[in-house]
Design an enzyme around this catalytic site. Structure first.
Site, PDB file in Angstrom:
ATOM      1  N   CYS A 219      -0.266   4.028   1.938  1.00 58.64           N
ATOM      2  CA  CYS A 219      -0.134   3.787   3.775  1.00 58.64           C
ATOM      3  C   CYS A 219       1.557   3.955   3.885  1.00 58.64           C
ATOM      4  O   CYS A 219       1.563   4.191   4.570  1.00 58.64           O
ATOM      5  CB  CYS A 219      -0.697   2.432   4.279  1.00 58.64           C
ATOM      6  SG  CYS A 219      -1.523   1.464   3.272  1.00 58.64           S
ATOM      7  N   ASP A 220       2.056   3.894   3.520  1.00 56.84           N
ATOM      8  CA  ASP A 220       3.753   3.081   3.417  1.00 56.84           C
ATOM      9  C   ASP A 220       5.010   4.506   2.320  1.00 56.84           C
ATOM     10  O   ASP A 220       5.621   4.600   3.121  1.00 56.84           O
ATOM     11  CB  ASP A 220       3.990   2.584   3.825  1.00 56.84           C
ATOM     12  CG  ASP A 220       3.893   1.116   3.862  1.00 56.84           C
ATOM     13  OD1 ASP A 220       3.113   1.631   5.565  1.00 56.84           O
ATOM     14  OD2 ASP A 220       3.343  -0.010   3.867  1.00 56.84           O
TER      15      ASP A 220
ATOM     16  N   CYS B 238       0.840  -1.400   0.426  1.00 56.32           N
ATOM     17  CA  CYS B 238       0.584   0.034  -0.003  1.00 56.32           C
ATOM     18  C   CYS B 238       1.332   1.543  -0.034  1.00 56.32           C
ATOM     19  O   CYS B 238       1.448   1.621   0.769  1.00 56.32           O
ATOM     20  CB  CYS B 238      -0.530   0.571   1.457  1.00 56.32           C
ATOM     21  SG  CYS B 238      -1.476   1.380   1.209  1.00 56.32           S
TER      22      CYS B 238
END
Ligand code: NAP
Length: 308
Positions: free
Chosen positions: A137-138, A134
């Site tokens: 997200c990261d 993701c």
């Protein structure tokens, strides 16, 4: 004897647990079939920095533990097992869990989706330690780094483009010499000076002991192997919605996601609601999943009120 409930929730990621908080607070005494891999995809994430309310960030598993605690506080009950089968043709609905049968006046489905993985042992070991599924997200953790994105579809190109906001260089690794992605996404990626392409290449190993240090590649045409030193590997080879239980019972789209009515979590069966990644292939965020879990709970509550 089957146990009867007003609401049964199948799945326990942000969507299911938010639905549990809301239905519990509405005194509907929900039962959550949380699954053996309870908590959903956030259980595979390390730091979550974009969930509002946690300015210092929070670990994915800790966030899910808090969701669960909040649902329990209002009386939600949990069954730690996978649902094996559902029957949605008659009323009440029936959910089979091992030898038990739970009957329900309304059903909320929040079984999520799973990122498709390459299937390498090293990839699983380093997930959350340089390997991610993701970018939203990261990506932030890779400011100034050199990273790879695996895949050749729209997701891979979208993630690669997004990641160039942080990384110095993004190498896209694709197993063929032609992308599957749409023309517009291809044009955008080719025009991005920070994206390089490795054609006819597959990752055969994620290198590193406790954090990613590189990838070993194999040329799919010649079989030649090489290594690339990177600190991040984003696997973007598609998602698989967890809808095997509902294939014949509920309407799904061409990619297997549950179909819900516009601006609603209503499925093709009255009284059955779907929320989170099992019906969302666009946003796939914890916060959007939680939002749709709230919608499902409110819709279930209204449905029950109208049918009592
Ligand atoms: P996808 O279109 O199925 O593409 C998956 C890619 O991963 C393909 O290039 C495939 O290679 C590769 N792949 C699959 N398994 C692999 C493996 N084991 N090893 C190496 N490579 C592998 O999936 P997606 O990109 O997630 O897109 C899913 C759907 O969402 C599509 O309909 C897409 O258009 C849509 N979407 C749209 C947008 C947008 O419009 N902004 C963004 C994201 C997704 P091959 O090409 O060789 O099969």
């Amino acid at each position: 004897m089957p146990e009867h409930h007003e609401v049964v929730i199948v799945g326990s990621g942000p969507a299911g647990l938010t639905a549990a908080v809301y239905t519990a607070r509405a005194n509907l005494e929900p039962v959550v079939i949380e699954g053996l891999a309870a908590g959903g995809q956030l259980m595979l994430t390390t730091e979550v920095e974009n969930y509002p309310g946690f300015p210092e960030g929070i670990l994915g598993p800790d966030l899910m533990a808090r969701f669960r605690e909040q649902a329990e506080r209002f009386g939600a009950r949990f069954v730690t097992a996978d649902a094996d089968a559902v029957e949605l043709t008659g009323r009440p609905f029936r959910v089979h869990v091992g030898n038990e049968v739970h009957t329900a006046d309304s059903l909320i489905i929040s079984t999520g989706a799973s990122a498709r993985m390459l299937g390498l042992e090293s990839e699983g070991r380093l997930l959350g330690h340089g390997v991610s599924t993701c970018a939203t997200c990261d990506g932030f953790f890779f400011r100034g780094h050199e990273i790879v994105v695996v895949g050749g579809g729209d997701s891979a190109l979208e993630e690669a483009g997004f990641l160039t906001k942080f990384a110095d260089k993004v190498t896209l690794i694709h197993r063929r010499e032609e992308l599957r992605a749409s023309k517009i996404m291809q044009d955008r990626a080719f025009a991005n000076p920070k994206i390089e392409f490795r054609w006819n290449s597959e990752v055969i190993e994620a290198l590193g002991d406790d954090k990613l240090a590189g990838v070993r590649l194999r040329d799919t045409a010649t079989g030649e192997e090489s290594e690339l030193a990177v600190t991040g590997m984003f696997v973007a080879i598609g998602h698989i919605p967890n809808t095997a239980l509902f294939h014949t019972a509920l309407e799904t789209d061409e990619n297997g996601y549950l179909v819900t009515a516009p601006d609603s979590t209503r499925t093709s069966v009255d009284g059955v609601f779907a929320c989170g990644d099992v019906q969302d292939h666009t946003y796939r965020q914890a916060i959007t999943a939680a939002g749709s879990g709230c919608m499902a709970a409110i819709e279930a509550e209204r449905y029950l009120a109208a049918h009592s």
